[in-house]
Each structure stands twice: as structure tokens, then as C-alpha cells.
Enzyme design. Structure first.
Site, PDB file in Angstrom:
ATOM      1  N   TYR A 110     -10.323  -1.127  -3.801  1.00  0.00           N
ATOM      2  CA  TYR A 110      -8.962  -1.439  -3.336  1.00  0.00           C
ATOM      3  C   TYR A 110      -8.302  -0.203  -2.695  1.00  0.00           C
ATOM      4  O   TYR A 110      -7.724  -0.288  -1.605  1.00  0.00           O
ATOM      5  CB  TYR A 110      -8.150  -1.939  -4.526  1.00  0.00           C
ATOM      6  N   LYS A 163      -7.098   0.260   1.204  1.00  0.00           N
ATOM      7  CA  LYS A 163      -5.707   0.546   1.577  1.00  0.00           C
ATOM      8  C   LYS A 163      -5.598   1.897   2.293  1.00  0.00           C
ATOM      9  O   LYS A 163      -4.759   2.056   3.187  1.00  0.00           O
ATOM     10  CB  LYS A 163      -4.806   0.503   0.338  1.00  0.00           C
TER      11      LYS A 163
HETATM   12  P1  NAP Z   1      -0.581 -12.123  -4.395  1.00  0.00           P
HETATM   13  O1  NAP Z   1       0.622 -12.619  -5.109  1.00  0.00           O
HETATM   14  O2  NAP Z   1      -1.885 -12.092  -5.104  1.00  0.00           O
HETATM   15  O3  NAP Z   1      -0.746 -12.973  -3.016  1.00  0.00           O
HETATM   16  C1  NAP Z   1      -1.817 -12.708  -2.173  1.00  0.00           C
HETATM   17  C2  NAP Z   1      -1.638 -13.474  -0.883  1.00  0.00           C
HETATM   18  O4  NAP Z   1      -2.731 -13.160  -0.012  1.00  0.00           O
HETATM   19  C3  NAP Z   1      -1.641 -14.971  -1.069  1.00  0.00           C
HETATM   20  O5  NAP Z   1      -0.747 -15.546  -0.146  1.00  0.00           O
HETATM   21  C4  NAP Z   1      -3.070 -15.373  -0.708  1.00  0.00           C
HETATM   22  O6  NAP Z   1      -3.185 -16.689  -0.200  1.00  0.00           O
HETATM   23  C5  NAP Z   1      -3.358 -14.378   0.405  1.00  0.00           C
HETATM   24  N1  NAP Z   1      -4.780 -14.153   0.611  1.00  0.00           N
HETATM   25  C6  NAP Z   1      -5.666 -13.589  -0.233  1.00  0.00           C
HETATM   26  N2  NAP Z   1      -6.895 -13.567   0.298  1.00  0.00           N
HETATM   27  C7  NAP Z   1      -6.782 -14.129   1.531  1.00  0.00           C
HETATM   28  C8  NAP Z   1      -7.704 -14.404   2.568  1.00  0.00           C
HETATM   29  N3  NAP Z   1      -9.010 -14.090   2.467  1.00  0.00           N
HETATM   30  N4  NAP Z   1      -7.242 -15.007   3.684  1.00  0.00           N
HETATM   31  C9  NAP Z   1      -5.950 -15.369   3.811  1.00  0.00           C
HETATM   32  N5  NAP Z   1      -5.018 -15.105   2.857  1.00  0.00           N
HETATM   33  C10 NAP Z   1      -5.432 -14.507   1.725  1.00  0.00           C
HETATM   34  O7  NAP Z   1      -0.368 -10.646  -3.843  1.00  0.00           O
HETATM   35  P2  NAP Z   1       0.954  -9.736  -3.718  1.00  0.00           P
HETATM   36  O8  NAP Z   1       1.131  -8.977  -4.970  1.00  0.00           O
HETATM   37  O9  NAP Z   1       2.077 -10.515  -3.158  1.00  0.00           O
HETATM   38  O10 NAP Z   1       0.417  -8.662  -2.648  1.00  0.00           O
HETATM   39  C11 NAP Z   1       0.648  -8.780  -1.261  1.00  0.00           C
HETATM   40  C12 NAP Z   1       0.134  -7.515  -0.576  1.00  0.00           C
HETATM   41  O11 NAP Z   1       0.790  -6.376  -1.134  1.00  0.00           O
HETATM   42  C13 NAP Z   1      -1.360  -7.288  -0.769  1.00  0.00           C
HETATM   43  O12 NAP Z   1      -1.918  -6.729   0.401  1.00  0.00           O
HETATM   44  C14 NAP Z   1      -1.412  -6.263  -1.881  1.00  0.00           C
HETATM   45  O13 NAP Z   1      -2.582  -5.495  -1.845  1.00  0.00           O
HETATM   46  C15 NAP Z   1      -0.175  -5.442  -1.572  1.00  0.00           C
HETATM   47  N6  NAP Z   1       0.345  -4.719  -2.739  1.00  0.00           N
HETATM   48  C16 NAP Z   1       0.752  -5.373  -3.852  1.00  0.00           C
HETATM   49  C17 NAP Z   1       1.220  -4.630  -4.927  1.00  0.00           C
HETATM   50  C18 NAP Z   1       1.711  -5.267  -6.181  1.00  0.00           C
HETATM   51  O14 NAP Z   1       2.012  -4.525  -7.140  1.00  0.00           O
HETATM   52  N7  NAP Z   1       1.829  -6.582  -6.263  1.00  0.00           N
HETATM   53  C19 NAP Z   1       1.252  -3.241  -4.859  1.00  0.00           C
HETATM   54  C20 NAP Z   1       0.813  -2.621  -3.705  1.00  0.00           C
HETATM   55  C21 NAP Z   1       0.361  -3.359  -2.633  1.00  0.00           C
HETATM   56  P3  NAP Z   1      -3.541 -17.950  -1.187  1.00  0.00           P
HETATM   57  O15 NAP Z   1      -2.289 -18.287  -1.928  1.00  0.00           O
HETATM   58  O16 NAP Z   1      -3.946 -19.023  -0.246  1.00  0.00           O
HETATM   59  O17 NAP Z   1      -4.641 -17.489  -2.091  1.00  0.00           O
END
Ligand code: NAP
Length: 252
Positions: free
Chosen positions: A160, A164
Site C-alpha cells: 500500500y 501511494k
Molecule cells: P473505502 O471506504 O474502502 O472505499 C473504497 C472505494 O474504492 C469504494 O468506492 C470502492 O468501490 C472503490 N474501489 C475499490 N477497488 C476498486 C476498483 N478496482 N475499481 C473501482 N473502484 C474500486 O475507502 P476510503 O477509506 O474511502 O478510501 C478512499 C481513498 O483514500 C483510497 O485511495 C485510500 O487508499 C485513501 N486513504 C484512505 C485513508 C483512510 O484512513 N480511510 C487514509 C489514507 C488514504 P466498491 O464500493 O464498488 O467496492
């Protein structure tokens, strides 16, 4: 001053938001729609993005849901053509879709490594590649959602963190390539945000993480979304190649 233009600065623009079904992407889609953008809400399956698209359509008519695997180059290219012909633009691209497959390096499988790189890094490249032409026409914006661990590294997240860190390098390179065409390309590096992605963290790790965050709490999805809206709007017009860290001080 024209009040409505300042409140809805993205009116007339189309924004693509990947990973828009939940969490950070859903909050971003809502904020951009609130600012007047017509939002193409993308998730793995069209039905997953429909609730967000319906909410966005109430804020700005014309929002639509789409389904694609962001890692599938051909499918992404076809989808971006469909979005351009049905919705116009795009003027704004937000690469937010992402996954984790955490494991200590010694136990991490090749599949765990490849899957995370494909979705997080190649998926981002796929959408940039497929939208570069229209973005150049409109002097548009690209905002990539990276992570603070792409800067600091994190035990158990070699795949991961590498994906990133790759997104950050991609952001800076594309910013240099497209600056001459007026396209601004930036990254946001969130810390520990309260979404499905962080739900599975066990109680002890969660406690330790919270203790390490100077602001003493997790971030909310909308705190990332507001920064995206800022970078996508008029105030972001002279910012490119940057990484905005939003982590409550975690990386200090
Ligand atoms: P999340 O709740 O797990 O949601 C992930 C989203 O990505 C969902 O809409 C999912 O769609 C979509 N997705 C996953 N794989 C995909 C694929 N192969 N093709 C198309 N769509 C896909 O994640 P989140 O926490 O909101 O995170 C969003 C972003 O922020 C990510 O890039 C993550 O790495 C980054 N981020 C998050 C955090 C954190 O603490 N949460 C921290 C740093 C960075 P489905 O619903 O259809 O599965």
C-alpha cells in the site's frame, strides 16, 4: 461580486470521482456536486455508485453512476469516452478508488502486492491517461488521493505504501507534463480517516494510532472532500505538483 458563482464555482463542469460509492469518495462527490459540478460517480459496479449519484443529482442535475475496475486499462478508456459523450468534459478528475491488503512483508503474497499496485497506482494512471486530452482542452484539474504512509512508510503496508508513494511520483511528473496546458495536478495524503477501510483495525492498534495523532482523533471523510473542492475550484488555480497532507499531525 456574483454570489451564486462564488458559491457554485464548478457549475458547467463535469467531475469524475472514482471510488465514489462510500467513504472519502462519496464525500468528495457530494462536495463537488454542491459546488455545482456534474459528477460521474464511479465504483466497481454501477449499482454500488447509484446512491451517491442520486444524492449528487439532487445537488446538481446530471450526475450519473458508472461501474468499472479501475485497474482495467481498456475498460477505463471506454468508460471515459462514454462519460465525455454523455456528460461533457471531464474538467475535473479525482482518483480516489483504493484498496488495502495489509500483511507483514514476510507473509505478503505476490497477489497481495500486485492487487494493491494495480488498483491504487495503475488505476490512477489509467484514468489520467484516458482523460488527458479533454483535461488539456479545459485547463482542468487532477486530484489524486494518496496516503500519508506513501511518505512515511508503515509496517504491514509495504504494498500500500509503495502504491501511494508511486501516486505521489506520478502526480509530480504529470504536473510537470501538463502544466504547459494549464492543467493542475495535485495529491492529497490523508492520515487515519473514519471509513470502511479503517473499520477492520483492531482495538489495540486503533488506540495506539489515536495516541500518535496530535489532534487526538480520526479525520472525517468530509475533511478530505473540502480540500478536494478547494483544489478543484478557483482558489486552486496556481497550485500544482503538491501534496497536501491531512492527517491531524500524525506525520509530524
Ligand atoms: P473505502 O471506504 O474502502 O472505499 C473504497 C472505494 O474504492 C469504494 O468506492 C470502492 O468501490 C472503490 N474501489 C475499490 N477497488 C476498486 C476498483 N478496482 N475499481 C473501482 N473502484 C474500486 O475507502 P476510503 O477509506 O474511502 O478510501 C478512499 C481513498 O483514500 C483510497 O485511495 C485510500 O487508499 C485513501 N486513504 C484512505 C485513508 C483512510 O484512513 N480511510 C487514509 C489514507 C488514504 P466498491 O464500493 O464498488 O467496492
Amino acid at each position: 461580486m456574483n454570489t451564486s458563482a462564488s458559491e457554485r464555482p464548478l457549475e458547467g463542469q463535469t467531475a469524475i470521482v472514482t471510488g465514489a460509492s462510500r467513504g472519502i469518495g462519496q464525500a468528495i462527490a457530494r462536495r463537488l456536486a454542491q459546488a455545482g459540478a456534474k459528477v460521474a460517480c464511479v465504483a466497481t459496479r454501477v449499482e454500488n455508485a447509484q446512491v451517491t449519484a442520486a444524492e449528487c443529482a439532487k445537488l446538481q442535475p446530471g450526475a450519473q453512476a458508472f461501474g468499472v475496475d479501475v485497474a482495467d486499462t481498456e475498460a477505463v478508456a471506454a468508460l471515459c469516452k462514454t462519460i465525455a459523450s454523455e456528460m461533457g468534459g471531464p474538467h475535473i478528475l479525482v482518483n480516489n478508488a483504493g484498496i488495502t491488503r495489509d500483511q507483514l512483508l514476510m507473509r505478503m503474497s505476490e497477489d497481495d502486492f500486485d492487487a494493491v499496485i494495480r488498483v491504487n497506482l495503475k488505476g490512477t494512471w489509467n484514468f489520467i491517461k484516458a482523460t488527458t486530452r479533454p483535461l488539456m482542452k479545459s485547463g482542468g484539474r487532477i486530484i489524486n488521493i494518496a496516503s500519508v504512509v506513501g511518505i512515511t512508510g508503515n509496517a504491514g503496508q509495504a504494498n500500500y505504501a509503495a502504491s501511494k508513494a508511486g501516486v505521489l511520483g506520478l502526480t509530480r511528473s504529470v504536473a510537470k507534463e501538463l502544466a504547459g496546458r494549464g492543467v493542475c495536478v495535485n495529491a492529497i495524503a490523508p492520515g487515519f480517516i473514519d471509513t470502511d477501510m479503517t473499520q477492520s483495525i483492531d482495538e489495540n492498534s486503533r488506540k495506539a494510532l489515536l495516541e500518535a495523532i496530535p489532534l487526538g482523533r480520526m479525520g472525517q471523510s468530509d475533511e478530505i472532500a473540502q480540500a478536494v473542492a478547494f483544489l478543484a475550484g478557483p482558489a486552486g488555480g496556481y497550485i500544482t505538483g503538491q501534496t497536501l497532507v491531512i492527517d491531524g499531525g500524525l506525520s509530524l
